[in-house]
Design an enzyme around this catalytic site. Structure first.
Site, mmCIF file in Angstrom:
data_model
loop_
_atom_site.group_PDB
_atom_site.id
_atom_site.type_symbol
_atom_site.label_atom_id
_atom_site.label_comp_id
_atom_site.label_asym_id
_atom_site.label_seq_id
_atom_site.Cartn_x
_atom_site.Cartn_y
_atom_site.Cartn_z
ATOM 1 N N ASP A 5 -49.415 48.706 -1.610
ATOM 2 C CA ASP A 5 -50.424 48.912 -0.581
ATOM 3 C C ASP A 5 -51.447 49.894 -1.161
ATOM 4 O O ASP A 5 -51.201 50.517 -2.191
ATOM 5 C CB ASP A 5 -49.748 49.493 0.669
ATOM 6 N N ASP B 97 -54.383 52.050 1.007
ATOM 7 C CA ASP B 97 -54.663 53.225 1.843
ATOM 8 C C ASP B 97 -53.368 53.888 2.296
ATOM 9 O O ASP B 97 -52.508 53.264 2.915
ATOM 10 C CB ASP B 97 -55.473 52.818 3.077
ATOM 11 N N ASP C 178 -46.766 52.724 2.792
ATOM 12 C CA ASP C 178 -46.575 53.936 3.585
ATOM 13 C C ASP C 178 -46.414 53.668 5.072
ATOM 14 O O ASP C 178 -46.258 54.620 5.843
ATOM 15 C CB ASP C 178 -47.776 54.872 3.390
#
Length: 227
Positions: free
Chosen positions: A10, A12, A173
């Site tokens: 991922d 961001d 995250d």
């Protein structure tokens, strides 16, 4: 010859800390329609989703009438901010991210990919700003797929890399990343420095790490269970 493996990142909250730009763009979008701005925590809670899905989750009562305006307002604000500040400043890499990418990239049997809620334009700009494009064999964005946690982005990553789910790992995250990995039958590594709580990640991830220095061991542990 060692079996080919795929690591999908991922962006961001995982590779780059873009929260200031995201929160600012969200504020501008809601102010543009004269509506209260969601809290910072609520905004960071939807990072990773495609913009339509993010706004629908943030403001379900406003979305039917104002969804398109909110999306366009966010995009315009984000692009304006990007022009005013270099992406290496507004969306800096987390400590250890580049070294981790390089360590994996030099391994002959490991391929790297990206699965992000960013647009293609936004991702391209970021990859070029940080000179990261050369490390990834596949990069999937929200423009071309259903929003996370739908597995479409990961399925395309695996197809591009020629790697089966048993040898692929998603690193992210948010719960959306972990659920996307589960939906694609992939293992997952949650990172503790991003936008969702560690507890949320621990409920879903194969393993959660506190810094990029722990990534290699986490991947080895996951792959040791599949061989």
């Amino acid at each position: 010859m060692a079996e080919l493996k795929l690591v999908v990142f991922d962006v961001d909250g995982t590779l780059v800390d873009s929260q200031d730009d995201i929160v600012s763009a969200m504020a501008t979008a809601f102010q543009g329609i004269g509506k209260p701005v969601p809290s910072r925590a609520d905004v960071l809670g939807i990072v990773g989703l495609s913009l339509p899905a993010a706004f629908e989750k943030l403001a379900p009562e406003l979305y039917p009438e104002h969804g398109e305006t909110l999306v366009e307002g966010y995009k315009t604000s984000f692009m304006t901010s990007r022009k005013l500040r270099n992406s290496t400043q507004s969306s800096p890499l987390y400590a250890g991210a580049l070294d981790a990418i390089k360590r994996l990239h030099v391994q002959d049997n490991v391929l790297l990919g990206i699965a992000t809620g960013k647009s293609r334009r936004g991702l391209d700009h970021l990859l070029d700003a940080h000179d990261l494009r050369k490390y990834f064999v596949t990069a999937q964005v929200a423009d071309d797929h259903p929003s996370k946690p739908h597995p479409s982005m990961l399925e395309q990553c695996m197809y591009d890399a020629g790697v089966e789910a048993s040898q692929a790992v998603m690193i992210g995250d948010t719960s959306y990343d972990m659920d996307m990995a589960a939906n694609a039958s992939m293992a997952s590594v949650g990172v503790a420095w991003g936008y969702h709580t560690v507890q949320t990640l621990q409920e879903r991830a194969s393993v959660v790490i506190d810094d990029f220095g722990a990534l290699d061991a986490a991947l080895d542990k996951i792959w040791s269970k599949t061989t």
